[in-house]
Design a protein around this motif. Structure first.
Motif, PDB file in Angstrom:
ATOM      1  N   ARG A  92      -2.505  13.914 -11.193  1.00  0.00           N
ATOM      2  CA  ARG A  92      -2.893  15.420 -10.788  1.00  0.00           C
ATOM      3  C   ARG A  92      -2.366  15.523  -9.351  1.00  0.00           C
ATOM      4  O   ARG A  92      -1.716  16.598  -9.196  1.00  0.00           O
ATOM      5  N   GLN A  93      -2.037  14.739  -8.596  1.00  0.00           N
ATOM      6  CA  GLN A  93      -1.272  14.723  -7.319  1.00  0.00           C
ATOM      7  C   GLN A  93      -0.010  14.785  -7.641  1.00  0.00           C
ATOM      8  O   GLN A  93       0.684  15.685  -6.990  1.00  0.00           O
ATOM      9  N   GLY A  94       0.550  14.218  -8.605  1.00  0.00           N
ATOM     10  CA  GLY A  94       2.084  14.057  -8.737  1.00  0.00           C
ATOM     11  C   GLY A  94       2.393  15.593  -9.343  1.00  0.00           C
ATOM     12  O   GLY A  94       3.511  16.011  -8.960  1.00  0.00           O
ATOM     13  N   VAL A  95       1.605  16.105 -10.275  1.00  0.00           N
ATOM     14  CA  VAL A  95       1.865  17.625 -10.628  1.00  0.00           C
ATOM     15  C   VAL A  95       1.708  18.547  -9.629  1.00  0.00           C
ATOM     16  O   VAL A  95       2.633  19.330  -9.851  1.00  0.00           O
ATOM     17  N   LEU A  96       0.854  18.382  -8.687  1.00  0.00           N
ATOM     18  CA  LEU A  96       0.651  19.022  -7.699  1.00  0.00           C
ATOM     19  C   LEU A  96       2.198  19.123  -6.836  1.00  0.00           C
ATOM     20  O   LEU A  96       2.706  20.242  -6.667  1.00  0.00           O
ATOM     21  N   GLU A  97       2.532  18.061  -6.520  1.00  0.00           N
ATOM     22  CA  GLU A  97       3.691  17.882  -5.810  1.00  0.00           C
ATOM     23  C   GLU A  97       5.049  18.617  -6.456  1.00  0.00           C
ATOM     24  O   GLU A  97       5.817  19.064  -5.800  1.00  0.00           O
ATOM     25  N   GLU A  98       5.043  18.328  -7.734  1.00  0.00           N
ATOM     26  CA  GLU A  98       6.110  18.949  -8.558  1.00  0.00           C
ATOM     27  C   GLU A  98       6.314  20.385  -8.255  1.00  0.00           C
ATOM     28  O   GLU A  98       7.086  21.073  -8.437  1.00  0.00           O
ATOM     29  N   MET A  99       4.858  20.971  -8.610  1.00  0.00           N
ATOM     30  CA  MET A  99       4.697  22.452  -8.708  1.00  0.00           C
ATOM     31  C   MET A  99       5.187  23.137  -7.292  1.00  0.00           C
ATOM     32  O   MET A  99       5.778  24.104  -7.340  1.00  0.00           O
ATOM     33  N   LEU A 100       4.625  22.281  -6.143  1.00  0.00           N
ATOM     34  CA  LEU A 100       5.151  22.728  -4.759  1.00  0.00           C
ATOM     35  C   LEU A 100       6.710  22.819  -4.669  1.00  0.00           C
ATOM     36  O   LEU A 100       7.231  23.492  -3.758  1.00  0.00           O
ATOM     37  N   LYS A 101       7.362  21.914  -5.405  1.00  0.00           N
ATOM     38  CA  LYS A 101       8.837  21.777  -5.227  1.00  0.00           C
ATOM     39  C   LYS A 101       9.725  22.728  -6.210  1.00  0.00           C
ATOM     40  O   LYS A 101      10.681  22.924  -6.390  1.00  0.00           O
ATOM     41  N   ALA A 102       8.815  23.431  -7.022  1.00  0.00           N
ATOM     42  CA  ALA A 102       9.629  24.130  -8.170  1.00  0.00           C
ATOM     43  C   ALA A 102       9.649  25.427  -7.800  1.00  0.00           C
ATOM     44  O   ALA A 102       8.916  26.310  -6.953  1.00  0.00           O
ATOM     45  N   ARG A 103      10.677  26.212  -8.579  1.00  0.00           N
ATOM     46  CA  ARG A 103      10.994  27.550  -8.360  1.00  0.00           C
ATOM     47  C   ARG A 103      10.135  28.420  -9.443  1.00  0.00           C
ATOM     48  O   ARG A 103       9.734  29.465  -9.133  1.00  0.00           O
ATOM     49  N   VAL A 104      10.141  27.681 -10.622  1.00  0.00           N
ATOM     50  CA  VAL A 104       9.350  28.670 -11.659  1.00  0.00           C
ATOM     51  C   VAL A 104       8.911  27.596 -12.588  1.00  0.00           C
ATOM     52  O   VAL A 104       9.080  26.309 -12.758  1.00  0.00           O
ATOM     53  N   LEU A 105       7.687  27.745 -13.382  1.00  0.00           N
ATOM     54  CA  LEU A 105       6.954  26.955 -14.377  1.00  0.00           C
ATOM     55  C   LEU A 105       7.265  27.603 -15.679  1.00  0.00           C
ATOM     56  O   LEU A 105       6.973  28.825 -15.825  1.00  0.00           O
ATOM     57  N   VAL A 106       7.628  26.860 -16.677  1.00  0.00           N
ATOM     58  CA  VAL A 106       8.043  27.484 -17.806  1.00  0.00           C
ATOM     59  C   VAL A 106       7.073  26.871 -19.049  1.00  0.00           C
ATOM     60  O   VAL A 106       6.938  25.493 -19.042  1.00  0.00           O
ATOM     61  N   SER A 107       6.359  27.625 -19.765  1.00  0.00           N
ATOM     62  CA  SER A 107       5.828  27.233 -20.935  1.00  0.00           C
ATOM     63  C   SER A 107       6.058  27.812 -22.249  1.00  0.00           C
ATOM     64  O   SER A 107       5.827  29.141 -22.380  1.00  0.00           O
ATOM     65  N   CYS A 108       6.814  27.243 -23.224  1.00  0.00           N
ATOM     66  CA  CYS A 108       7.295  28.000 -24.367  1.00  0.00           C
ATOM     67  C   CYS A 108       6.685  27.472 -25.606  1.00  0.00           C
ATOM     68  O   CYS A 108       7.238  27.304 -26.824  1.00  0.00           O
ATOM     69  N   SER A 109       5.336  27.061 -25.632  1.00  0.00           N
ATOM     70  CA  SER A 109       4.589  26.513 -26.597  1.00  0.00           C
ATOM     71  C   SER A 109       4.314  27.498 -27.826  1.00  0.00           C
ATOM     72  O   SER A 109       4.486  28.839 -27.702  1.00  0.00           O
ATOM     73  N   PHE A 110       4.287  26.954 -29.032  1.00  0.00           N
ATOM     74  CA  PHE A 110       4.121  27.798 -30.325  1.00  0.00           C
ATOM     75  C   PHE A 110       2.689  28.225 -30.419  1.00  0.00           C
ATOM     76  O   PHE A 110       2.303  29.289 -30.903  1.00  0.00           O
ATOM     77  N   MET A 111       1.900  27.443 -29.383  1.00  0.00           N
ATOM     78  CA  MET A 111       0.330  27.929 -29.622  1.00  0.00           C
ATOM     79  C   MET A 111      -0.227  27.589 -28.225  1.00  0.00           C
ATOM     80  O   MET A 111      -0.112  26.303 -27.955  1.00  0.00           O
ATOM     81  N   GLU A 112      -1.203  28.311 -27.544  1.00  0.00           N
ATOM     82  CA  GLU A 112      -1.688  28.121 -26.585  1.00  0.00           C
ATOM     83  C   GLU A 112      -3.166  28.854 -26.444  1.00  0.00           C
ATOM     84  O   GLU A 112      -2.986  30.092 -26.684  1.00  0.00           O
ATOM     85  N   THR A 113      -4.098  28.265 -26.242  1.00  0.00           N
ATOM     86  CA  THR A 113      -5.509  28.877 -26.138  1.00  0.00           C
ATOM     87  C   THR A 113      -5.820  29.524 -24.604  1.00  0.00           C
ATOM     88  O   THR A 113      -5.804  30.792 -24.351  1.00  0.00           O
ATOM     89  N   SER A 114      -5.682  28.551 -23.729  1.00  0.00           N
ATOM     90  CA  SER A 114      -5.936  29.067 -22.417  1.00  0.00           C
ATOM     91  C   SER A 114      -5.580  27.700 -21.472  1.00  0.00           C
ATOM     92  O   SER A 114      -6.129  26.962 -20.702  1.00  0.00           O
ATOM     93  N   PRO A 115      -4.009  27.893 -21.295  1.00  0.00           N
ATOM     94  CA  PRO A 115      -3.554  26.483 -20.422  1.00  0.00           C
ATOM     95  C   PRO A 115      -3.725  26.751 -19.066  1.00  0.00           C
ATOM     96  O   PRO A 115      -3.434  27.571 -18.231  1.00  0.00           O
ATOM     97  N   ASN A 116      -4.346  25.438 -18.610  1.00  0.00           N
ATOM     98  CA  ASN A 116      -4.919  25.340 -17.163  1.00  0.00           C
ATOM     99  C   ASN A 116      -3.568  25.389 -16.310  1.00  0.00           C
ATOM    100  O   ASN A 116      -3.720  25.788 -14.983  1.00  0.00           O
ATOM    101  N   VAL A 117      -2.433  24.905 -16.760  1.00  0.00           N
ATOM    102  CA  VAL A 117      -1.187  25.068 -15.817  1.00  0.00           C
ATOM    103  C   VAL A 117      -0.756  25.968 -15.478  1.00  0.00           C
ATOM    104  O   VAL A 117      -0.225  26.337 -14.222  1.00  0.00           O
ATOM    105  N   ILE A 118      -0.999  27.112 -16.211  1.00  0.00           N
ATOM    106  CA  ILE A 118      -0.539  28.422 -15.870  1.00  0.00           C
ATOM    107  C   ILE A 118      -1.497  29.080 -14.689  1.00  0.00           C
ATOM    108  O   ILE A 118      -1.110  29.591 -13.528  1.00  0.00           O
ATOM    109  N   SER A 119      -2.981  28.848 -14.579  1.00  0.00           N
ATOM    110  CA  SER A 119      -3.776  29.086 -13.483  1.00  0.00           C
ATOM    111  C   SER A 119      -3.490  28.509 -12.415  1.00  0.00           C
ATOM    112  O   SER A 119      -3.405  28.880 -11.255  1.00  0.00           O
TER     113      SER A 119
END
Length: 377
Positions: A273-300
């Motif tokens: 989880r800490q690794g994901v946080l560090e990657e998000m802090l370094k990112a410009r944009v997050l992309v989710s192009c799934s065919f189906m998602e109900t309520s992805p926590n990664v967006i929140s």
């Protein structure tokens, strides 16, 4: 005092000493942060007694530990996962039922319609709240398991939903689906709590990193993102980062080679989880192009950091993407490429949810009200 028995996956490795864990599972369990956060928050309510039962391959025998007033019970799963759901989840029921009966809860709260917990909960003689995170009925066309297996999983999913006393829907999309299959009971829309580690921080404004977080598989549709990235005219100025592991890792690496962008793509594999946080802090944009998602926590989580989001127009995504994010209306690599180019060149960022502390308190309060409504007299 109201007693709540949670039936949910939490990682044994985050609660138990290493010598109690089978070595091959060390560091390899899904963190399921939303369940842990809810247990912790409810454990702080003095009027509640909370227990959480997890059916786990990581332990050899029943293990118990109490942390912050919440009792966590890990029950060994011995049958092969290949037999799920052909045995009807009876092995899980037979091992979990005696432990639930010892608790004698006022409410059972089962998490996930894709796991054994929804079926176990529906067979117990206690009021049942069912949290719907993923919907197998919707994910089925993109799942790599056999049609027979998926048909059985969907059968048990529907049966459990219809037997529940109340449904917790993370989005309106979940509520609509629940009603569409004939559920007549109480439905409450309650989002997941956001991991506190993602609060009070801001993503980098001038980053050149485009991030995709999630399991590498057919449904997550990461190949579309690779094709879109390859179409960006100034792609050499950016890096595409995949945080996650999965069955499609090899195929995606081959595709990156074929598209001539392998030197611009990073596959990070499974991350903490800490690794994901560090990657998000370094990112410009997050992309989710799934065919189906109900309520992805990664967006929140991304939006809590002020990170811009591009998400496909499926399931509950549109409800979750706030100002500063974009909805991908169709699975078109050129369209996605254009959206990426537009976002990375402009300072368009999401606004973090206002007054997170109040929102979190409201989420906990809604759970307590729902438990009180359906508990045993």
């Amino acid at each position: 005092m109201m007693k709540i028995a949670m039936l949910a996956n939490v990682p044994a490795t985050e609660f138990l000493s290493n010598h109690l864990i089978k070595s091959r599972y060390l560091g390899k369990e899904h963190p399921v942060p939303w369940v842990q956060l809810l247990c912790q928050a409810l454990g702080e309510v003095r009027e509640l007694a909370v227990s959480c039962i997890t059916y786990s391959r990581a332990v050899r025998k029943v293990e118990r530990i109490t942390r912050n007033r919440v009792e966590y019970i890990f029950v060994p799963k011995r049958e092969s996962g290949y037999l799920d759901p052909f045995h009807g989840y009876w092995p899980a029921f037979q091992r979990i039922k005696p432990l639930v009966d010892q608790i004698n809860p006022d409410v059972v709260h089962a998490h996930g319609t894709e796991y054994c917990y929804r079926t176990v909960g529906s067979r117990l003689q206690y009021p049942l709240v069912l949290s719907v995170q993923g919907i197998m009925d919707k994910l089925g066309p993109y799942d790599e398991r056999s049609r027979l297996k998926m048909a059985l999983i969907c059968h048990f999913e529907k049966k459990a939903v219809l037997s529940a006393d109340a449904i917790i829907a993370k989005t309106g999309f979940v509520e609509e689906w629940s009603r569409s299959i004939g559920f007549q009971g109480v439905v409450e829309q309650i989002p997941n709590l956001v991991d506190p580690r993602f609060l009070g921080k801001k993503a980098t404004l001038d980053s050149n990193r485009i991030l995709c977080v999630g399991t590498l598989n057919k449904n997550k549709n990461q190949s579309l993102l690779l094709h879109a990235f390859a179409l960006m005219p100034d792609r050499e100025n950016y890096r595409l980062v995949f945080a996650g592991n999965g069955s499609w890792m090899g195929q995606l690496k081959e595709l990156a080679d074929k598209l001539g962008i392998h030197h611009l793509v990073e596959f990070k594999g499974r991350m903490s989880r800490q690794g994901v946080l560090e990657e998000m802090l370094k990112a410009r944009v997050l992309v989710s192009c799934s065919f189906m998602e109900t309520s992805p926590n990664v967006i929140s989580e991304a939006q809590a950091l002020g990170l811009s989001v591009i998400a496909s127009d499926v399931g509950g995504n549109r409800e979750m993407v706030n100002a500063g994010g974009l909805i991908l209306p169709e699975f078109d690599p050129q369209l996605l490429s254009n959206m990426l180019s537009g976002l990375v060149k402009k300072e368009i960022f999401s606004e973090p949810p206002a007054d997170i502390a109040h929102i979190d308190e409201d989420i906990v309060h809604k759970h307590i009200l729902l438990y009180s409504e359906i508990k045993r007299p």
